[in-house]
Every structure is written in structure tokens, then in C-alpha cells.
Scaffold this active site. Structure first.
Site, PDB file in Angstrom:
ATOM      1  N   ASN A  32      -7.682   1.861   2.981  1.00  0.00           N
ATOM      2  CA  ASN A  32      -6.873   3.068   3.126  1.00  0.00           C
ATOM      3  C   ASN A  32      -6.271   3.421   1.755  1.00  0.00           C
ATOM      4  O   ASN A  32      -5.070   3.605   1.597  1.00  0.00           O
ATOM      5  CB  ASN A  32      -5.770   2.885   4.181  1.00  0.00           C
ATOM      6  N   LEU A  33      -7.164   3.499   0.790  1.00  0.00           N
ATOM      7  CA  LEU A  33      -6.741   3.582  -0.602  1.00  0.00           C
ATOM      8  C   LEU A  33      -6.099   4.932  -0.926  1.00  0.00           C
ATOM      9  O   LEU A  33      -6.567   5.978  -0.487  1.00  0.00           O
ATOM     10  CB  LEU A  33      -7.950   3.359  -1.518  1.00  0.00           C
ATOM     11  N   HIS A  37      -3.399   2.628  -5.436  1.00  0.00           N
ATOM     12  CA  HIS A  37      -4.476   1.623  -5.540  1.00  0.00           C
ATOM     13  C   HIS A  37      -5.412   1.971  -6.702  1.00  0.00           C
ATOM     14  O   HIS A  37      -5.854   1.087  -7.441  1.00  0.00           O
ATOM     15  CB  HIS A  37      -5.330   1.603  -4.263  1.00  0.00           C
ATOM     16  N   GLY A 149       0.342  -4.475  -6.917  1.00  0.00           N
ATOM     17  CA  GLY A 149       1.378  -3.455  -7.080  1.00  0.00           C
ATOM     18  C   GLY A 149       2.777  -4.051  -6.947  1.00  0.00           C
ATOM     19  O   GLY A 149       3.014  -4.916  -6.096  1.00  0.00           O
TER      20      GLY A 149
END
Ligand code: PAF
Length: 283
Positions: A32-33, A37, A149
Site C-alpha cells: 500500500n505504498l 515509501h 521511516g
């Protein structure tokens, strides 16, 4: 861009690259980029010859009542974005490929500190699931560096500790938090926020920012500052999971003489759990 479903085939490809002296960068994801990302992929590309992105919605890190089944699976859109940014390899394994003996019998990797506080307090077993799958992915990809992240601040701290404690030969790189214009940290779970809630959800970021502004101005009554942030979030109509002001390295409650401080928070909207954090270096 090549897509691999099996451990053996990606190992073979990476073995050839490694023999050719190529530096391998790795961005583990659950798919679900979104643009954050993609920025992590770009960070890996700056110092690596080959960048691998994995997409695996890891059931081991979800609790029984959590959103594993609802977690968005958007493989085609994800691979389009990865192709566009020039990612080299995508590793997209099945659950059977990662957990051939079943999850109950899976050997676990557990970092004994930092995992029962903050997100770990309301998500028991979550970080054990993360460190276990990340160790497996590191063993499969054997990257020179891996990029995570900073939005998942606690995850990054736990992974750093695992890598240090287990002498894993991987450089862990932190990618900055990417935010929408109004300050909302980008996250796959933002898709669960309703249109009515959307203008208010920035309160999480604002309340953390407010606490840090007070700390910068000299306040050290951290518990009081946490309560003030909780009250601000509740006034906006959201249920708070936690707001904690911590030592950035150990994630223990901040002390008066700490110079690296991070305010972390999590709150519930109607159908999403959102997290955020902001760090401060006092000189
Ligand atoms: O941050 C994530 O998306 C996941 O926790 C990770 C690191 C890919 C492990 O499943």
C-alpha cells in the site's frame, strides 16, 4: 524491475549482484505504498547499486483484534510506483514462504527492552512480530543497508537494538517523516480516516509540537505536558492511546537533563489508529 515470490530465486539474483561487488539496499514494507515509501527507496538508491523492496503484510505483528485482514493490499499499484522510481527487485512472498512451519512454531527474535511501552503497551507481541520478520527478511536479502521511516520511531529504535545486539552486518538508515501540507504524517492507515475526521486529525501532530515548544522554552514538567497534549487531542474528539515524552535513544521517560527528547503519541479515529512523533535536540 524483477518480482520474486520465492526465497531461493531472489537469493540467486542477489548472489550474482553481490559477486559483482554491488551494494544492496533494502526497503521492507507491507505494501500500500505512498510517497513516503517511495522516498525511502530513493534514499536507498543514493548509496546502493541495487535496491530491493519487500511487500509482505506480516501476520505475526498483528494482534487478534487488529486490522491484518483489512490492511490494504494494492500490489499492482505498488509495483507501478516501484517501477516508476527505478526500484530493481520486489520481494513479494506468500505467508507459506515466510512461515513454512506455521506462525506458532516460528523461532522468534525478541528485543527485551523498549517493546512493552508506547505502541507495545497496547499492541502486545507486535514488536516481536516485527523483529522476527525483519530478521528473516535480512537473512533472505542480506542487504548492506536497510531504510526505515522515522514515523515508526519505536520500530526503528527496536530494530537498531536488534541489529546491534545480534551483530547483524546491516547499516540501518532512518528516512524522515513525510507529511501532508497540514502536518499529518503519511501512513498507509490514513486511508481509513473519514472525510469528516480529516481536518481534525492533525491535532496529534499539533499537540506533540506544542509540548516540544514548551520544552524548548524551558519547561521540564513532562508528565504535565503529556496530560495537556492528551487533553488537546480529546477535545478534538479522539481517543488517546498514549502521549509520552521520552529519551530519544532509550525510549524511557525523559529526564530533566536529557538533551535528545522525542514526544510520541498514538490516537484512535473511528477506524484508524494513528501514530506520530517529533524529536528535539537541546544544545
Ligand atoms: O513498517 C512496516 O511496514 C513493517 O513493520 C515492516 C518493517 C515492513 C515489518 O513487517
Amino acid at each position: 524491475m524483477q518480482v520474486f515470490h520465492h526465497i531461493q530465486s531472489i537469493r540467486e539474483a542477489l548472489g550474482v549482484d553481490r559477486l559483482a561487488g554491488k551494494r544492496i539496499g533494502f526497503v521492507p514494507t507491507m505494501g500500500n505504498l505512498h510517497s513516503a515509501h517511495i522516498e525511502l527507496v530513493k534514499i536507498a538508491q543514493q548509496s546502493c547499486d541495487i535496491v530491493v523492496c519487500s511487500i509482505f503484510v506480516n501476520p505475526l505483528q498483528f494482534g487478534l483484534n487488529e486490522d491484518w485482514d483489512k490492511y490494504p493490499r494494492t500490489f499492482d499499484a505498488d509495483t507501478n510506483k516501484l517501477r516508476e522510481v527505478g526500484c530493481d527487485y520486489v520481494f513479494y512472498p506468500s505467508e507459506q514462504e515466510i512461515y513454512p512451519n506455521g506462525m506458532a512454531e516460528q523461532t522468534r527474535v525478541v528485543v527485551p527492552t523498549m517493546i512493552d511501552v508506547l505502541c507495545g503497551a497496547s499492541r502486545p507481541g507486535h514488536f516481536e512480530g516485527v523483529t522476527t520478520v525483519v530478521s528473516k527478511l535480512f537473512n533472505i536479502v542480506q542487504p548492506d543497508e536497510a531504510v526505515f521511516g522515522l514515523k515508526d520511531f519505536q520500530q526503528l529504535a527496536v530494530i537498531r537494538r536488534m541489529v546491534e545486539d545480534l551483530c547483524m552486518p546491516v547499516d540501518i538508515i532512518a528516512g524522515p517523516i513525510f507529511r501532508a501540507e497540514d502536518g499529518l504524517a503519511l501512513s498507509s492507515r490514513n486511508g481509513f480516516i473519514t472525510a469528516a475526521e480529516r481536518p481534525q486529525v492533525t491535532v496529534l501532530n499539533q499537540s506533540l509540537q506544542q509540548a516540544l515548544t514548551h520544552i524548548e522554552a524551558g519547561r521540564r514538567d513532562f508528565a504535565e505536558l503529556e496530560l495537556e497534549a492528551v487533553a488537546t487531542i480529546e477535545q478534538a474528539g479522539f481517543k488517546v492511546d498514549y502521549v509520552n515524552i521520552c529519551n530519544s535513544r532509550t525510549l524511557t521517560p525523559a529526564a530533566d537533563d536529557d538533551t535528545d527528547i522525542t514526544a510520541l503519541g498514538a490516537m484512535y479515529t473511528e477506524s484508524a489508529r494513528l501514530i506520530d512523533n517529533i524529536s528535539l535536540e537541546l544544545t
